[in-house]
Design a protein around this motif. Structure first.
Motif, PDB file in Angstrom:
ATOM      1  N   LEU B  34       0.840  -1.192   0.000  1.00  0.00           N
ATOM      2  CA  LEU B  34       0.000   0.000   0.000  1.00  0.00           C
ATOM      3  C   LEU B  34       0.875   1.242   0.000  1.00  0.00           C
ATOM      4  O   LEU B  34       2.026   1.205   0.418  1.00  0.00           O
ATOM      5  CB  LEU B  34      -0.904  -0.010   1.229  1.00  0.00           C
ATOM      6  N   ASP B  35       0.297   2.366  -0.448  1.00  0.00           N
ATOM      7  CA  ASP B  35       1.042   3.612  -0.386  1.00  0.00           C
ATOM      8  C   ASP B  35       0.896   4.237   1.005  1.00  0.00           C
ATOM      9  O   ASP B  35       0.283   3.659   1.899  1.00  0.00           O
ATOM     10  CB  ASP B  35       0.590   4.577  -1.493  1.00  0.00           C
ATOM     11  N   PHE B  83       5.870   3.595   8.618  1.00  0.00           N
ATOM     12  CA  PHE B  83       6.085   3.754   7.174  1.00  0.00           C
ATOM     13  C   PHE B  83       7.539   4.117   6.887  1.00  0.00           C
ATOM     14  O   PHE B  83       8.174   3.571   5.972  1.00  0.00           O
ATOM     15  CB  PHE B  83       5.156   4.839   6.636  1.00  0.00           C
TER      16      PHE B  83
ATOM     17  N   THR C 138     -16.356   1.423   2.356  1.00  0.00           N
ATOM     18  CA  THR C 138     -15.522   0.405   3.001  1.00  0.00           C
ATOM     19  C   THR C 138     -16.373  -0.791   3.424  1.00  0.00           C
ATOM     20  O   THR C 138     -15.979  -1.947   3.228  1.00  0.00           O
ATOM     21  CB  THR C 138     -14.790   1.030   4.207  1.00  0.00           C
ATOM     22  N   VAL C 147     -10.434  -5.609  -1.245  1.00  0.00           N
ATOM     23  CA  VAL C 147      -9.650  -4.724  -0.388  1.00  0.00           C
ATOM     24  C   VAL C 147     -10.259  -3.333  -0.500  1.00  0.00           C
ATOM     25  O   VAL C 147     -10.447  -2.826  -1.608  1.00  0.00           O
ATOM     26  CB  VAL C 147      -8.169  -4.704  -0.802  1.00  0.00           C
ATOM     27  N   PRO C 148     -10.631  -2.700   0.619  1.00  0.00           N
ATOM     28  CA  PRO C 148     -11.304  -1.404   0.555  1.00  0.00           C
ATOM     29  C   PRO C 148     -10.495  -0.365  -0.210  1.00  0.00           C
ATOM     30  O   PRO C 148      -9.275  -0.288  -0.088  1.00  0.00           O
ATOM     31  CB  PRO C 148     -11.434  -1.000   2.025  1.00  0.00           C
ATOM     32  N   VAL C 150     -10.216   2.650   0.320  1.00  0.00           N
ATOM     33  CA  VAL C 150      -9.516   3.593   1.185  1.00  0.00           C
ATOM     34  C   VAL C 150      -8.104   3.112   1.496  1.00  0.00           C
ATOM     35  O   VAL C 150      -7.211   3.908   1.763  1.00  0.00           O
ATOM     36  CB  VAL C 150     -10.306   3.839   2.492  1.00  0.00           C
ATOM     37  N   LEU C 151      -7.884   1.795   1.439  1.00  0.00           N
ATOM     38  CA  LEU C 151      -6.538   1.278   1.671  1.00  0.00           C
ATOM     39  C   LEU C 151      -5.732   1.199   0.378  1.00  0.00           C
ATOM     40  O   LEU C 151      -4.537   1.463   0.362  1.00  0.00           O
ATOM     41  CB  LEU C 151      -6.602  -0.123   2.294  1.00  0.00           C
ATOM     42  N   SER C 152      -6.393   0.819  -0.711  1.00  0.00           N
ATOM     43  CA  SER C 152      -5.631   0.514  -1.922  1.00  0.00           C
ATOM     44  C   SER C 152      -5.407   1.731  -2.804  1.00  0.00           C
ATOM     45  O   SER C 152      -4.528   1.722  -3.653  1.00  0.00           O
ATOM     46  CB  SER C 152      -6.344  -0.573  -2.719  1.00  0.00           C
ATOM     47  N   SER C 153      -6.173   2.792  -2.612  1.00  0.00           N
ATOM     48  CA  SER C 153      -6.064   3.941  -3.493  1.00  0.00           C
ATOM     49  C   SER C 153      -5.690   5.182  -2.702  1.00  0.00           C
ATOM     50  O   SER C 153      -6.447   5.649  -1.859  1.00  0.00           O
ATOM     51  CB  SER C 153      -7.396   4.158  -4.210  1.00  0.00           C
ATOM     52  N   GLY C 154      -4.510   5.710  -2.991  1.00  0.00           N
ATOM     53  CA  GLY C 154      -3.997   6.823  -2.207  1.00  0.00           C
ATOM     54  C   GLY C 154      -4.889   8.046  -2.255  1.00  0.00           C
ATOM     55  O   GLY C 154      -5.150   8.692  -1.246  1.00  0.00           O
ATOM     56  N   VAL C 158      -7.480  11.175   0.889  1.00  0.00           N
ATOM     57  CA  VAL C 158      -6.906  12.530   0.829  1.00  0.00           C
ATOM     58  C   VAL C 158      -7.927  13.573   0.362  1.00  0.00           C
ATOM     59  O   VAL C 158      -8.104  14.601   1.036  1.00  0.00           O
ATOM     60  CB  VAL C 158      -5.630  12.549  -0.048  1.00  0.00           C
ATOM     61  N   ASN C 201      -1.142   8.089  -7.103  1.00  0.00           N
ATOM     62  CA  ASN C 201      -1.163   7.559  -5.754  1.00  0.00           C
ATOM     63  C   ASN C 201      -0.242   8.373  -4.880  1.00  0.00           C
ATOM     64  O   ASN C 201       0.611   9.106  -5.368  1.00  0.00           O
ATOM     65  CB  ASN C 201      -0.735   6.082  -5.735  1.00  0.00           C
ATOM     66  N   ALA C 202      -0.429   8.233  -3.608  1.00  0.00           N
ATOM     67  CA  ALA C 202       0.472   8.858  -2.658  1.00  0.00           C
ATOM     68  C   ALA C 202       1.804   8.100  -2.710  1.00  0.00           C
ATOM     69  O   ALA C 202       1.891   7.028  -3.316  1.00  0.00           O
ATOM     70  CB  ALA C 202      -0.146   8.819  -1.273  1.00  0.00           C
ATOM     71  N   PRO C 203       2.848   8.664  -2.074  1.00  0.00           N
ATOM     72  CA  PRO C 203       4.154   7.992  -2.122  1.00  0.00           C
ATOM     73  C   PRO C 203       4.091   6.566  -1.569  1.00  0.00           C
ATOM     74  O   PRO C 203       3.350   6.287  -0.632  1.00  0.00           O
ATOM     75  CB  PRO C 203       5.033   8.868  -1.222  1.00  0.00           C
ATOM     76  N   SER C 204       4.850   5.685  -2.172  1.00  0.00           N
ATOM     77  CA  SER C 204       4.956   4.318  -1.690  1.00  0.00           C
ATOM     78  C   SER C 204       6.092   4.220  -0.689  1.00  0.00           C
ATOM     79  O   SER C 204       6.832   5.182  -0.491  1.00  0.00           O
ATOM     80  CB  SER C 204       5.183   3.369  -2.866  1.00  0.00           C
ATOM     81  N   PRO C 205       6.237   3.080  -0.035  1.00  0.00           N
ATOM     82  CA  PRO C 205       7.268   2.968   0.996  1.00  0.00           C
ATOM     83  C   PRO C 205       8.649   3.253   0.425  1.00  0.00           C
ATOM     84  O   PRO C 205       8.914   2.999  -0.754  1.00  0.00           O
ATOM     85  CB  PRO C 205       7.172   1.509   1.437  1.00  0.00           C
TER      86      PRO C 205
END
Lengths: 216, 216, 216
Positions: B34-35, B83, C138, C147-148, C150-154, C158, C201-205
């Motif tokens: 996940l991001d 994170f 959700t 997978v909701p 809200v978790l999978s899409s950055g 936001v 997407n938001a930044p990944s790890p």
């Protein structure tokens, strides 16, 4: 609320708790070889989930589960009995289905009845009866990763709505009492079991063509 | 409630929030890439889910999460730290397990303690302590589509029940305070970690024969 | 609360209910060929879930859903319309995505707005707005075992946070009214749709190496 209503509500509620506790515990044994803690836990969640949801929504907190020890005791007892007795059952699917229908029926009646006691309108009480009936089983299905019966089986929410409607109408007509409550639950149970037996479902979408998953 | 209880409750609660926030965020990184938003979101749900469930059930609404900014800040901070730090960890499974046990232990104590503060009986407080302890992790597991640990692992609910029972007994004996609270949490943590280490489980069903899925 | 706020809140809330009801019903048709009861049920859960969660958390119980029949009627109507109209749609994914973004945007605004009306602080209202926005979707995703989002899409949580923040700031500045509410929802909708369109997407790890599932 008539003077006998609380005792009636309690008796039906505890019967529903017991049915769902055995059902949830047998489900735990069937879908996964859980140990005794997992079995009793799933039984208790199934048994108490619908009533807790109902009590949260009508703002009767803490829920009866936590203010009346009999709910916890019956739920835990049902789970333990199921755990002990399961090996005597050749097949688990029939008792699971029958007990689920029993819990659904009893909780649809108690949910609608309690909602009316708390001043909700008839339409709201009907919906809340259905929510109470399907709530515990839906939590159970989510936890063991099955598509909830309320979504996959047409004649699951419908009999609960029927029973709750009977209760709401009877209360409106000032005719509510044990005969009506038990009759409403029996009607729900009968419809549900007929639906299971004949594999009946509500109408499917108008378009008969198979719909492949879209690609986004 | 003794005068020091609120501060104690808050400290243990925030420690539990932090442990579960890191745990949930690491779980998000482990089971799916996940991001940052998904990671922090799962961390916050894991961290705050148990306490919100507790506060709903004892009718302390809005939950502390929404009336005390420190809960939100610690939950979000824990998720962000996880994170940022995850790439330094060779394996995520050990910290995930340890932090989950820590959150479980702390929340079992605070759940039981707060339930007693709100006038629930000892048996109810014990159950509510266990619900608080396992709630956040169960939400986490459902959201990432795993069978919840509370169902699959025998020694998960049991240590939470032990810790909550210690709290309830101590309050009954008027002996509750930081040493008892920390001791109860430590006992829960030790039992849980021993269970993980030795792969202990509660007894399985009496029937040892494999049970194939029934066909309805 | 200004005198027009309740009517504004109601209008936006009902618009969000309708969008999510159609979205949930179309999702039910897309991911599984559910019958009419399953389709309408998933539509209603998606439509009402976020608002019920909001009302539980701010202690406005029974939730508006159960005290105001318009919520139930709009939710059921939206589900039925989707059921009847789905066969006219070549692809379901575009309307599903657009309606989900609309519901998200409207509920983020109403969630934050209602939380402020009930005396929560700005930060809490922002989080509660996001919870209201993502709650129904959700529940929907959990029930159909996805997978909701809200978790999978950055860019899902936001934009909801952005809209809720705009509402909170405007209320602080005493500038909240229909233009701000609709502007905040439109901003959320635009960000979400841009995110979908460009797959942002938001930044990944930080660690780019693939992380195989650990074995415990």
């Amino acid at each position: 609320m008539s003077t006998e209503a609380p005792a009636l509500l309690l008796a039906l509620d505890l019967a529903g708790v017991f049915a769902f506790a055995v059902n949830g515990a047998l489900t735990a044994l069937r879908v996964a070889r859980l140990d005794i803690v997992g079995v009793v836990t799933l039984g208790m969640i199934t048994a108490l989930g619908g009533g807790i949801l109902r009590d949260i929504l009508i703002d009767d907190l803490p829920p009866a589960t936590f203010s009346d020890w009999r709910y916890l005791a019956v739920a835990a007892g049902g789970g333990l009995i199921a755990f002990a007795a399961a090996h005597r059952l050749d097949r688990l699917s029939t008792p699971i289905t029958v007990l689920d229908a029993a819990g659904l029926s009893l909780f649809a009646v108690t949910g609608a009845s309690k909602a009316l006691d708390f001043g909700l309108g008839p339409a709201q009480a009907v919906i809340l009866g259905a929510v109470t009936g399907v709530g515990g089983g839906t939590l159970r299905d989510v936890l063991v990763r099955q598509v909830p019966t309320v979504l996959s089986s047409g004649l699951y929410a419908v009999p609960a709505l029927v029973a709750a409607t009977v209760v709401a109408v009877a209360v409106e007509l000032d005719a509510y009492g044990p005969p009506v409550a038990i009759g409403a639950a029996a009607a729900c149970f009968a419809i549900r079991m007929l639906g299971v037996h004949f594999d009946l479902n509500a109408p499917s979408p108008p378009s008969p063509r198979p719909r492949p998953p879209d690609t986004d």
